[in-house]
Design a protein around this motif. Sequence first.
Motif, PDB file in Angstrom:
ATOM      1  N   UNK A 192      -2.933  -1.224   4.064  1.00 32.96           N
ATOM      2  CA  UNK A 192      -1.935  -1.705   3.112  1.00 32.96           C
ATOM      3  C   UNK A 192      -0.533  -1.274   3.512  1.00 32.96           C
ATOM      4  N   UNK A 193       0.369  -2.270   3.643  1.00 31.94           N
ATOM      5  CA  UNK A 193       1.786  -2.013   3.958  1.00 31.94           C
ATOM      6  C   UNK A 193       1.978  -1.166   5.221  1.00 31.94           C
ATOM      7  N   UNK A 194       1.164  -1.428   6.231  1.00 30.09           N
ATOM      8  CA  UNK A 194       1.305  -0.680   7.485  1.00 30.09           C
ATOM      9  C   UNK A 194       2.640  -0.979   8.148  1.00 30.09           C
ATOM     10  N   UNK A 195       3.106  -0.044   8.978  1.00 38.60           N
ATOM     11  CA  UNK A 195       4.402  -0.194   9.648  1.00 38.60           C
ATOM     12  C   UNK A 195       4.336  -1.282  10.711  1.00 38.60           C
ATOM     13  N   UNK A 196       3.224  -1.351  11.455  1.00 38.72           N
ATOM     14  CA  UNK A 196       3.112  -2.302  12.553  1.00 38.72           C
ATOM     15  C   UNK A 196       2.874  -3.713  12.013  1.00 38.72           C
ATOM     16  N   UNK A 197       3.695  -4.650  12.447  1.00 32.73           N
ATOM     17  CA  UNK A 197       3.475  -6.048  12.067  1.00 32.73           C
ATOM     18  C   UNK A 197       2.286  -6.593  12.834  1.00 32.73           C
TER      19      UNK A 197
ATOM     20  N   UNK B 121       2.629  -8.520   7.561  1.00 31.79           N
ATOM     21  CA  UNK B 121       1.921  -7.250   7.397  1.00 31.79           C
ATOM     22  C   UNK B 121       0.912  -7.391   6.272  1.00 31.79           C
ATOM     23  N   UNK B 122      -0.255  -6.745   6.388  1.00 31.27           N
ATOM     24  CA  UNK B 122      -1.244  -6.820   5.304  1.00 31.27           C
ATOM     25  C   UNK B 122      -0.784  -6.029   4.093  1.00 31.27           C
ATOM     26  N   UNK B 123      -1.223  -6.439   2.920  1.00 37.07           N
ATOM     27  CA  UNK B 123      -0.885  -5.739   1.683  1.00 37.07           C
ATOM     28  C   UNK B 123      -2.086  -5.041   1.053  1.00 37.07           C
ATOM     29  N   UNK B 124      -3.262  -5.210   1.677  1.00 39.22           N
ATOM     30  CA  UNK B 124      -4.450  -4.452   1.284  1.00 39.22           C
ATOM     31  C   UNK B 124      -5.147  -3.964   2.557  1.00 39.22           C
ATOM     32  N   UNK B 125      -6.006  -2.972   2.401  1.00 34.62           N
ATOM     33  CA  UNK B 125      -6.727  -2.379   3.531  1.00 34.62           C
ATOM     34  C   UNK B 125      -8.077  -3.054   3.706  1.00 34.62           C
ATOM     35  N   UNK B 126      -8.452  -3.283   4.964  1.00 34.61           N
ATOM     36  CA  UNK B 126      -9.761  -3.872   5.219  1.00 34.61           C
ATOM     37  C   UNK B 126      -9.931  -4.304   6.659  1.00 34.61           C
ATOM     38  N   UNK B 127     -11.071  -4.921   6.936  1.00 36.60           N
ATOM     39  CA  UNK B 127     -11.420  -5.395   8.280  1.00 36.60           C
ATOM     40  C   UNK B 127     -11.115  -6.889   8.379  1.00 36.60           C
ATOM     41  N   UNK B 128     -10.433  -7.284   9.431  1.00 34.77           N
ATOM     42  CA  UNK B 128     -10.153  -8.699   9.681  1.00 34.77           C
ATOM     43  C   UNK B 128     -11.455  -9.395  10.074  1.00 34.77           C
ATOM     44  N   UNK B 129     -11.813 -10.451   9.313  1.00 36.50           N
ATOM     45  CA  UNK B 129     -13.054 -11.168   9.632  1.00 36.50           C
ATOM     46  C   UNK B 129     -12.797 -12.522  10.302  1.00 36.50           C
TER      47      UNK B 129
ATOM     48  N   UNK C 183      -3.526 -17.264   7.168  1.00 35.48           N
ATOM     49  CA  UNK C 183      -3.462 -16.939   8.595  1.00 35.48           C
ATOM     50  C   UNK C 183      -4.638 -16.058   9.020  1.00 35.48           C
ATOM     51  N   UNK C 184      -4.914 -15.038   8.223  1.00 32.99           N
ATOM     52  CA  UNK C 184      -6.017 -14.110   8.499  1.00 32.99           C
ATOM     53  C   UNK C 184      -6.824 -13.911   7.219  1.00 32.99           C
ATOM     54  N   UNK C 185      -8.109 -13.616   7.380  1.00 33.75           N
ATOM     55  CA  UNK C 185      -8.945 -13.250   6.237  1.00 33.75           C
ATOM     56  C   UNK C 185      -9.473 -11.832   6.422  1.00 33.75           C
ATOM     57  N   UNK C 186      -9.308 -11.033   5.367  1.00 37.71           N
ATOM     58  CA  UNK C 186      -9.841  -9.670   5.326  1.00 37.71           C
ATOM     59  C   UNK C 186     -11.148  -9.688   4.547  1.00 37.71           C
ATOM     60  N   UNK C 187     -12.126  -8.886   4.965  1.00 37.39           N
ATOM     61  CA  UNK C 187     -13.381  -8.773   4.225  1.00 37.39           C
ATOM     62  C   UNK C 187     -13.076  -8.461   2.755  1.00 37.39           C
ATOM     63  N   UNK C 188     -13.472  -9.360   1.868  1.00 36.13           N
ATOM     64  CA  UNK C 188     -13.088  -9.237   0.464  1.00 36.13           C
ATOM     65  C   UNK C 188     -14.205  -8.744  -0.452  1.00 36.13           C
ATOM     66  N   UNK C 189     -15.336  -8.341   0.113  1.00 35.94           N
ATOM     67  CA  UNK C 189     -16.489  -7.973  -0.717  1.00 35.94           C
ATOM     68  C   UNK C 189     -16.160  -6.845  -1.691  1.00 35.94           C
ATOM     69  N   UNK C 190     -15.458  -5.818  -1.226  1.00 30.70           N
ATOM     70  CA  UNK C 190     -15.095  -4.700  -2.103  1.00 30.70           C
ATOM     71  C   UNK C 190     -14.136  -5.144  -3.199  1.00 30.70           C
TER      72      UNK C 190
END
Length: 302
Positions: free
Chosen positions: A165-170, A37-45, A61-68
């Motif tokens: 962040x910490x969403x219920x859905x894996x 599960x992600x631990x921060x909010x963002x768009x998967x790039x 495994x995945x990268x989230x847009x980290x600009x912010x």
Amino acid sequence: FKPQTPAVTFVELKESNIEINKDFKGKVEPFMLSEIRPQVTGIIISKEFEDGAHVKKNQILYKIDNSQYKAIYNQNLASLNNIKADLDNAKLKFDRYSVLLKEKAISKQEKEEAEFNYKKLLASVEERKANLAISKINLDYTGIKAPIDGFIGISNITKGSLVTSNQVEKINTVTALSPIYIDINQTTSEFFEMKNTTEKFGISKPLVSLTDLDFSSKGEIISNNVNVDSNTNSVKIRAKFENIDNKLLPGMYVNLNINYGNNPNGLIIPQKSVSFNAKGNPYVFLVKEKENKPFVEIKEIK
């Protein structure tokens, strides 16, 4: 007409070393399973793996847009550097005022104000260090990593998906397959039979064999549930197996044989010699000698 006496045969029993074992069915369970599960909010790039591949611990495994998150980190870094400069000036002033007070060139109040300002800035530096550390953690979280070594499943998201962040859905699952567990349900009578027999023959961890033709692995009992399932009157025990070839997959049902130990004084009785009473309990006829005459005793088998 004179009835003939039927011919009766007998078998002489001799003690021999007998392996005591019993067959069961078991369900394969993962050694370790981690839901991603992600631990921060963002768009998967990007997605950095192939579905079903083996991944290593801490592999991205995945990268989230980290600009912010990168901008917040840089902002906190600049804020920390600025207040460090103010702290250096406050320290110089405090040190200078300490000397001037001894020379009676300033008042005690002026020195105390310089000291207060220095300590206040010192606390602010620690606060901004903490803010910088948090922003660094959040920045690192934009690279979603594998928490364990194992095989990754089919991704539940694609590039461009919004995760929170910490969403219920894996978003995926990583499963460790070697070693692996197999859970076995025994009735309470079977459980105590195993417990009593293994204790009798000094077996602390009964050996378990897979009897399916596709598997040749051997394992051992490592634990049992202390609670009885009231619905089925059964106890769950767990065996651990090496699974080097990864043929055993979670959810599979397999056939097993549990070795309870070896009885060095066992007796092997031919099946045709065994009868059953009305309750279904097995028994045999034993031929013994009494006062130089043979007699037959009925002996229940336990």
